[in-house]
Design an enzyme around this catalytic site. Structure first.
Site, PDB file in Angstrom:
ATOM      1  N   CYS A 127      36.306  43.186  43.836  1.00 38.85           N
ATOM      2  CA  CYS A 127      34.901  43.240  43.842  1.00 38.85           C
ATOM      3  C   CYS A 127      34.424  44.811  43.083  1.00 38.85           C
ATOM      4  O   CYS A 127      35.417  45.542  43.121  1.00 38.85           O
ATOM      5  CB  CYS A 127      34.287  43.448  45.304  1.00 38.85           C
ATOM      6  SG  CYS A 127      34.635  42.203  46.330  1.00 38.85           S
ATOM      7  N   ARG A 135      36.050  42.977  37.984  1.00 39.99           N
ATOM      8  CA  ARG A 135      36.710  43.123  39.240  1.00 39.99           C
ATOM      9  C   ARG A 135      36.137  41.886  39.959  1.00 39.99           C
ATOM     10  O   ARG A 135      36.650  41.739  41.259  1.00 39.99           O
ATOM     11  CB  ARG A 135      36.002  44.376  39.938  1.00 39.99           C
ATOM     12  CG  ARG A 135      36.432  45.549  39.026  1.00 39.99           C
ATOM     13  CD  ARG A 135      35.698  46.956  39.830  1.00 39.99           C
ATOM     14  NE  ARG A 135      36.229  47.046  41.209  1.00 39.99           N
ATOM     15  CZ  ARG A 135      37.631  47.621  41.448  1.00 39.99           C
ATOM     16  NH1 ARG A 135      38.156  48.199  40.258  1.00 39.99           N
ATOM     17  NH2 ARG A 135      38.056  47.744  42.553  1.00 39.99           N
ATOM     18  N   TRP A 186      34.300  39.043  44.270  1.00 36.63           N
ATOM     19  CA  TRP A 186      35.402  38.390  44.099  1.00 36.63           C
ATOM     20  C   TRP A 186      35.603  37.957  45.484  1.00 36.63           C
ATOM     21  O   TRP A 186      36.242  38.647  46.340  1.00 36.63           O
ATOM     22  CB  TRP A 186      36.667  38.722  43.473  1.00 36.63           C
ATOM     23  CG  TRP A 186      37.895  38.087  43.226  1.00 36.63           C
ATOM     24  CD1 TRP A 186      37.822  37.182  42.139  1.00 36.63           C
ATOM     25  CD2 TRP A 186      39.132  37.921  43.999  1.00 36.63           C
ATOM     26  NE1 TRP A 186      39.236  36.364  42.185  1.00 36.63           N
ATOM     27  CE2 TRP A 186      39.986  36.861  43.255  1.00 36.63           C
ATOM     28  CE3 TRP A 186      39.665  38.731  44.909  1.00 36.63           C
ATOM     29  CZ2 TRP A 186      41.274  36.582  43.807  1.00 36.63           C
ATOM     30  CZ3 TRP A 186      40.980  38.350  45.650  1.00 36.63           C
ATOM     31  CH2 TRP A 186      41.537  37.312  44.800  1.00 36.63           C
ATOM     32  N   ASN A 223      33.879  46.930  49.097  1.00 38.37           N
ATOM     33  CA  ASN A 223      35.064  46.280  48.198  1.00 38.37           C
ATOM     34  C   ASN A 223      36.519  46.602  49.287  1.00 38.37           C
ATOM     35  O   ASN A 223      36.654  47.892  49.596  1.00 38.37           O
ATOM     36  CB  ASN A 223      35.198  47.322  46.961  1.00 38.37           C
ATOM     37  CG  ASN A 223      36.454  46.813  46.348  1.00 38.37           C
ATOM     38  OD1 ASN A 223      36.927  47.909  45.529  1.00 38.37           O
ATOM     39  ND2 ASN A 223      37.066  45.913  46.457  1.00 38.37           N
ATOM     40  N   GLY A 224      37.233  45.766  49.458  1.00 36.91           N
ATOM     41  CA  GLY A 224      38.203  45.853  50.263  1.00 36.91           C
ATOM     42  C   GLY A 224      38.202  44.486  51.201  1.00 36.91           C
ATOM     43  O   GLY A 224      37.459  43.620  51.107  1.00 36.91           O
ATOM     44  N   GLU A 264      55.264  35.428  30.022  1.00 34.32           N
ATOM     45  CA  GLU A 264      53.968  35.838  29.694  1.00 34.32           C
ATOM     46  C   GLU A 264      53.094  35.104  29.027  1.00 34.32           C
ATOM     47  O   GLU A 264      51.889  34.768  29.141  1.00 34.32           O
ATOM     48  CB  GLU A 264      54.270  37.279  29.158  1.00 34.32           C
ATOM     49  CG  GLU A 264      52.941  37.891  28.620  1.00 34.32           C
ATOM     50  CD  GLU A 264      52.048  38.460  29.624  1.00 34.32           C
ATOM     51  OE1 GLU A 264      52.133  38.330  31.089  1.00 34.32           O
ATOM     52  OE2 GLU A 264      50.851  38.822  29.273  1.00 34.32           O
ATOM     53  N   LYS A 323      49.371  33.547  30.169  1.00 37.67           N
ATOM     54  CA  LYS A 323      48.365  33.795  29.375  1.00 37.67           C
ATOM     55  C   LYS A 323      47.417  32.222  29.148  1.00 37.67           C
ATOM     56  O   LYS A 323      46.259  32.236  29.493  1.00 37.67           O
ATOM     57  CB  LYS A 323      48.531  34.277  27.735  1.00 37.67           C
ATOM     58  CG  LYS A 323      48.957  35.493  27.813  1.00 37.67           C
ATOM     59  CD  LYS A 323      47.915  36.509  28.107  1.00 37.67           C
ATOM     60  CE  LYS A 323      47.626  36.923  29.467  1.00 37.67           C
ATOM     61  NZ  LYS A 323      48.343  38.100  30.207  1.00 37.67           N
ATOM     62  N   GLU A 366      45.998  31.004  32.610  1.00 31.94           N
ATOM     63  CA  GLU A 366      44.777  32.030  32.980  1.00 31.94           C
ATOM     64  C   GLU A 366      43.835  31.456  32.299  1.00 31.94           C
ATOM     65  O   GLU A 366      42.719  31.551  33.005  1.00 31.94           O
ATOM     66  CB  GLU A 366      45.421  33.407  32.607  1.00 31.94           C
ATOM     67  CG  GLU A 366      46.240  34.043  33.613  1.00 31.94           C
ATOM     68  CD  GLU A 366      46.172  35.511  33.232  1.00 31.94           C
ATOM     69  OE1 GLU A 366      46.070  36.512  34.243  1.00 31.94           O
ATOM     70  OE2 GLU A 366      46.597  35.848  32.153  1.00 31.94           O
ATOM     71  N   HIS A 402      69.101  22.118  34.079  1.00 31.37           N
ATOM     72  CA  HIS A 402      69.353  21.801  35.579  1.00 31.37           C
ATOM     73  C   HIS A 402      67.977  21.469  36.332  1.00 31.37           C
ATOM     74  O   HIS A 402      67.771  21.919  37.722  1.00 31.37           O
ATOM     75  CB  HIS A 402      69.741  23.051  36.106  1.00 31.37           C
ATOM     76  CG  HIS A 402      71.024  23.722  35.509  1.00 31.37           C
ATOM     77  ND1 HIS A 402      72.335  23.032  35.659  1.00 31.37           N
ATOM     78  CD2 HIS A 402      71.387  24.809  34.755  1.00 31.37           C
ATOM     79  CE1 HIS A 402      73.304  23.565  35.001  1.00 31.37           C
ATOM     80  NE2 HIS A 402      72.623  24.705  34.382  1.00 31.37           N
ATOM     81  N   LYS A 444      40.278  40.874  37.127  1.00 32.40           N
ATOM     82  CA  LYS A 444      41.378  41.864  36.608  1.00 32.40           C
ATOM     83  C   LYS A 444      41.994  42.787  37.454  1.00 32.40           C
ATOM     84  O   LYS A 444      43.232  42.886  37.215  1.00 32.40           O
ATOM     85  CB  LYS A 444      40.436  42.676  35.241  1.00 32.40           C
ATOM     86  CG  LYS A 444      41.323  43.602  34.718  1.00 32.40           C
ATOM     87  CD  LYS A 444      40.911  43.692  33.324  1.00 32.40           C
ATOM     88  CE  LYS A 444      42.069  44.218  32.495  1.00 32.40           C
ATOM     89  NZ  LYS A 444      42.970  43.107  32.121  1.00 32.40           N
TER      90      LYS A 444
HETATM   91  C1  G6P Z   1      45.447  40.610  38.419  1.00 33.75           C
HETATM   92  C2  G6P Z   1      44.936  40.213  37.014  1.00 33.75           C
HETATM   93  C3  G6P Z   1      46.366  40.239  35.984  1.00 33.75           C
HETATM   94  C4  G6P Z   1      47.319  41.430  36.132  1.00 33.75           C
HETATM   95  C5  G6P Z   1      47.467  41.417  37.722  1.00 33.75           C
HETATM   96  C6  G6P Z   1      48.020  43.131  37.879  1.00 33.75           C
HETATM   97  O1  G6P Z   1      46.023  39.474  38.938  1.00 33.75           O
HETATM   98  O2  G6P Z   1      44.365  38.997  36.718  1.00 33.75           O
HETATM   99  O3  G6P Z   1      45.957  39.948  34.593  1.00 33.75           O
HETATM  100  O4  G6P Z   1      48.390  41.408  35.410  1.00 33.75           O
HETATM  101  O5  G6P Z   1      45.951  41.694  38.459  1.00 33.75           O
HETATM  102  O6  G6P Z   1      47.205  43.925  37.590  1.00 33.75           O
HETATM  103  P1  G6P Z   1      47.608  45.448  37.170  1.00 33.75           P
HETATM  104  O7  G6P Z   1      46.357  46.187  36.888  1.00 33.75           O
HETATM  105  O8  G6P Z   1      48.485  46.236  38.348  1.00 33.75           O
HETATM  106  O9  G6P Z   1      48.492  45.666  35.756  1.00 33.75           O
END
Ligand code: G6P
Length: 615
Positions: free
Chosen positions: A2, A27, A77, A102-103, A487, A491, A494, A510, A610
């Site tokens: 948040c 956030r 969030w 937030n928390g 990765e 992507k 996501e 396997h 994020k």
């Molecule tokens: C969230 C984001 C990801 C990110 C992860 C780690 O889940 O949606 O995109 O990779 O956090 O975030 P950081 O800021 O620790 O790299």
């Protein structure tokens, strides 16, 4: 997680709160809300489900207008309670106290039962509502809003950053932080609070970064800060060097697109002053780095999401280049077990935000339990909780990353981890001058190579078209390319919501090969390395099952064309450092263009945020 923002100013605060909230949407964006103390000393509130723009529309329709000089606002969030208006912050108690949070308050159920017995009515399913009731209750026996908050935070278990206003204390905004970020912004318009500087860059560059356990009483003309023992304390005012235009879209359609194309410059910025034309400067890691690296016998990496995938690549590099035994684990698992941490371990955290709760808590708990270790963070945010908790810091200098899907953070993390592998290898005499010069040369060539790869976007747009009706995809790679495949899959899932999985190409037979059919595209990465022939055999296995295949290859890999297979040459002569950093670029572009075709919200994909500052 948040995002919170608030403040007290000379004019109407509502537009400042709304524009700051938009910048905090990274956030979370499940709902947004604002409370302003009006001139007739009433708390007026607006809340809306979804993004801040919905809140803005609802405020425009509202009469009387929400205006006043003191206010708080929140973008959510969802953790406790679904995304709904009722659960949206700010929460209010008896029309007098209002809170943004937030928390997570972990003991909220117990507090809720006690408060219900005292006659407090609950209107939401959130953990936050207990905070506002606690403050209301404490105000009955406290001499100020600040004192009430200092009293109640001691009853909370969990994490919080709080912004609180009360109609009984007009002219004051009180804040508290523990485990979640909070900064104070000082401007000639007034004094403000926010989860992140980006929210306030329009109005100030001057910030105070509150420390764990701090509380503060803020008025138009004063900021009084107290430490965790409620003792008044001075905290330095710092001038941010973030530029406002760094967070504007410019000519791009989406932040993700902008950030993908910023990668050549981001890598240049990350390398600047850290390498000469043929050496890696140990001083880049801090004064004590050389001693710490020389004494290091093991490395443990912890991270989440994209940062974890960068760490996976680094494990290969650290063992291959520096000959240093390296383990990696996702932080959310590591923090809750009793890992064996050997003496002289270097604990490396990797994080874009430096605020990811799982990574931060894992670091804190290991530091508490093991004294004979050292810590290093690779982080994109200089003033973050992780940088404060770590002995050594290597900033990634990617610039602000707004899109939820990480792109330039990942490649700058990789560049930083390559520097680290050489630095540690040098301290252990595992990297000679020639090897060092060759790796530095590779790093110096990266911006040009990335630029060239980005020029192939139009071919990738063509490839993306074939994903229009797809629901599943498989990514394959061997060695560091398995991490890149992970990765790439992250992507795609996501931002396009296509179910994507990555496998080490040799593991396919396997089990995962059972998933392959003509509707499941397989994306493989084929660098020209010692595993190329093995990978080619794996591709044959896939082809026999009739799948549509896309292969991103090094020109020198010469993957033989087959039916239903598109081979796209990325560039040539990529080595162990350049290959992972270059091969992620087409996968980022592919996900971006598939998401455009699917019509998803690229920068703010559903259910994500994020920066995850809750468990
Ligand atoms: C969230 C984001 C990801 C990110 C992860 C780690 O889940 O949606 O995109 O990779 O956090 O975030 P950081 O800021 O620790 O790299």
């Amino acid at each position: 997680m948040c995002g919170i923002i608030g403040g007290i100013c000379k004019d109407n605060i509502t537009p400042i709160l709304l524009s700051g909230l938009k910048r905090l949407e990274y956030r979370g964006y499940d709902s947004a809300g604002v409370v302003v103390l009006s001139n007739d000393n009433k708390l007026s509130r607006a809340r809306a489900v979804g993004k801040v723009v919905n809140l803005e529309t609802s405020i425009q329709k509202q009469s009387p207008k929400i205006q006043g000089s003191l206010g708080i606002a929140h973008t959510r969030w969802a953790t406790h309670g679904e995304p709904s208006t009722q659960n949206a912050h700010p929460h209010i108690c008896f029309d007098t106290v209002s809170v943004v949070h937030n928390g997570i308050i972990e003991n909220f159920l117990k507090l809720k039962q006690e408060q219900k017995a005292q006659g407090y009515a609950f209107t939401s399913d959130t953990d936050t509502e207990v905070i506002v009731h606690s403050i209301h209750q404490a105000l009955k026996t406290s001499e100020s809003l600040l004192k009430a908050i200092q009293k109640v935070v001691k009853t909370f278990e969990g994490t919080y950053s709080l912004g609180v206003i009360s109609s009984e204390y007009p002219g004051h905004i009180v804040v508290a932080r523990s485990g979640s970020p909070l900064i104070i912004g000082i401007s000639d318009k007034g004094n403000f609070i926010a989860s992140d500087q980006v929210a306030l860059l329009d109005i100030t560059k001057k910030f105070i970064f509150l420390k764990e356990g701090d509380t503060a009483d803020i008025t138009l003309n004063s900021i009084t800060i107290y430490n965790q023992n409620d003792r008044q304390i001075n905290r330095a005012i710092k001038t941010s060097n973030l530029k406002n235009n760094q967070i504007d879209l410019g000519d791009y359609k989406h932040y993700m697109q902008k950030e993908i194309f910023e990668q050549p410059q981001a890598i240049r910025d990350t390398l600047e002053s850290r390498i000469t034309k043929d050496t890696v400067l140990l001083s880049a890691f801090g004064h004590h780095a050389e001693t710490i690296f020389t004494n290091t016998e093991h490395i443990q990496i912890i991270a989440c999401g994209t940062s974890y995938n960068a760490g996976l690549v680094a494990k290969y590099w650290l063992e291959d280049i520096a000959k240093m035994p390296t383990n990696i684990e996702v932080a959310s698992e590591y923090r809750y077990r009793n890992p064996i941490v050997l003496d002289n371990t270097l604990l490396i955290t990797i994080s874009q935000s430096g605020e990811t709760a799982d990574t931060l808590e894992a670091l804190k708990s290991i530091k508490k339990r093991h004294k004979n270790i050292h810590t290093l963070t690779i982080c994109n945010c200089a003033e973050s909780s992780l940088t404060r908790e770590s002995e050594l810091i290597l900033l990634t200098h990617a610039g602000p990353e707004i899109s939820v899907a990480s792109t330039k953070s990942f490649t700058t993390q990789l560049a930083s981890l390559a520097l680290l592998s050489v630095a540690i290898g040098k301290c252990h005499k595992q990297v000679d001058k020639q090897q060092e010069a060759s790796i530095v040369d590779s790093l110096n060539r990266l911006p040009g190579l990335i630029k060239k790869t980005l020029e192939q976007e139009s071919q990738i747009i063509e490839l993306a078209r074939s994903f229009k009706d797809k629901f599943n995809a498989i990514f394959l790679g061997r060695g560091t390319m398995h991490a890149i495949a992970m990765e790439g899959a992250l992507k795609l899932k996501e931002i396009s919501y296509i179910h994507s999985e990555a496998f080490p190409a040799g593991e396919l037979k396997h089990g995962p090969i059972a998933l392959i059919d003509k509707d499941t595209p397989v994306i493989a990465i084929a660098p020209n390395d010692q595993l190329l022939d093995k990978l080619k055999s794996n591709l044959q296995e896939v082809k026999s099952r009739g799948s549509q295949m896309i292969v991103f290859e090094d020109e020198m890999s010469n993957v033989p064309p087959m039916k239903n297979m598109t081979v796209m040459s990325i560039t040539h002569n990529l080595g162990r450092i350049t290959a992972p950093i270059i091969f992620i670029i087409p996968l980022q572009l592919l996900s971006y263009h598939v998401a455009l075709i699917k019509g998803t919200d690229v920068d703010k994909p559903r259910n994500l945020a994020k920066s995850v500052t809750v468990e």
